[in-house]
Write a protein that holds these residues in place. Structure first.
Motif: not given
Length: 194
Positions: A35-38, A43-49, A55-61
């Motif tokens: 859902x967060x990346x849909x 698109x290219x993602x740049x740092x910082x995301x 937040x979703x990646x932290x939850x996944x981790x």
């Protein structure tokens, strides 16, 4: 990284982990990531995301870490446990890598809406190839041939200086007599919705 990896991890861990909530949360993390990346597809993602993606990646981790802990303390089929622990470890490592997106890598989202995937790859692969392929004992001989190999490719592929030969054999095609450039002015702008 896509929802499928979380589902596969939860499915392979189900016989080993008795706490259904940990398994369901891990699988749900994949859905949350999708859902967060849909809306980022193509698109290219740049740092910082983006913050919501981070937040979703932290939850996944966190959820993968909880499942990994449950796997460590589980008993049962040792081969299945080893496979599940390895899958958990790899997924956690990939999540860590994407969250720390270094400037030497590029990240993007691709795939159809029902199965979007977050990908990351190095921008320059020369150092990687030099360390893993060219500078090893019994390094392979490679012959690269194509009409589209750009000049100066060997150093970009990490080949050590003086270890390669480059030969341009030209083209048998007579561009000035057999080529035609045609610009169709009657066609609509390709960016037009029509």
């Amino acid at each position: 990284i896509g929802a499928g990896r979380f589902s596969a991890l939860a499915r392979s861990s189900r016989p080993l982990v008795g706490d259904a909530a940990i398994l369901d949360n891990a699988e749900d993390a994949g859905a949350k990531l999708s859902a967060a990346i849909a809306d980022l597809t193509g698109r290219r993602l740049k740092s910082p995301l983006p913050r919501d993606l981070t937040a979703t990646l932290v939850l996944c981790r966190e959820r993968v870490s909880r499942l990994s802990g449950a796997l460590r303390s589980s008993e049962g089929d040792t081969a299945r446990k080893a496979r599940s622990q390895q899958a958990s470890s790899h997924l956690a490592g990939h999540l860590d890598q994407i969250m720390a997106l270094p400037s030497t890598h590029v990240a993007w989202v691709e795939g159809p809406a029902r199965s979007v995937i977050l990908k990351m790859a190095p921008i320059e692969i020369g150092a990687v190839l030099a360390g893993l392929l060219w500078n090893v004992e019994d390094a392979p001989t490679a012959v690269l041939t194509s009409a589209t190999i750009p000049p100066g490719l060997a150093p970009r592929l990490g080949l050590p200086e003086g270890s390669w030969d480059e030969l341009d054999v030209g083209s048998p095609f007579d561009y000035s007599r057999q080529g035609l450039l045609y610009c169709a002015v009657h066609l609509p702008d390709p960016r037009s919705p029509q």
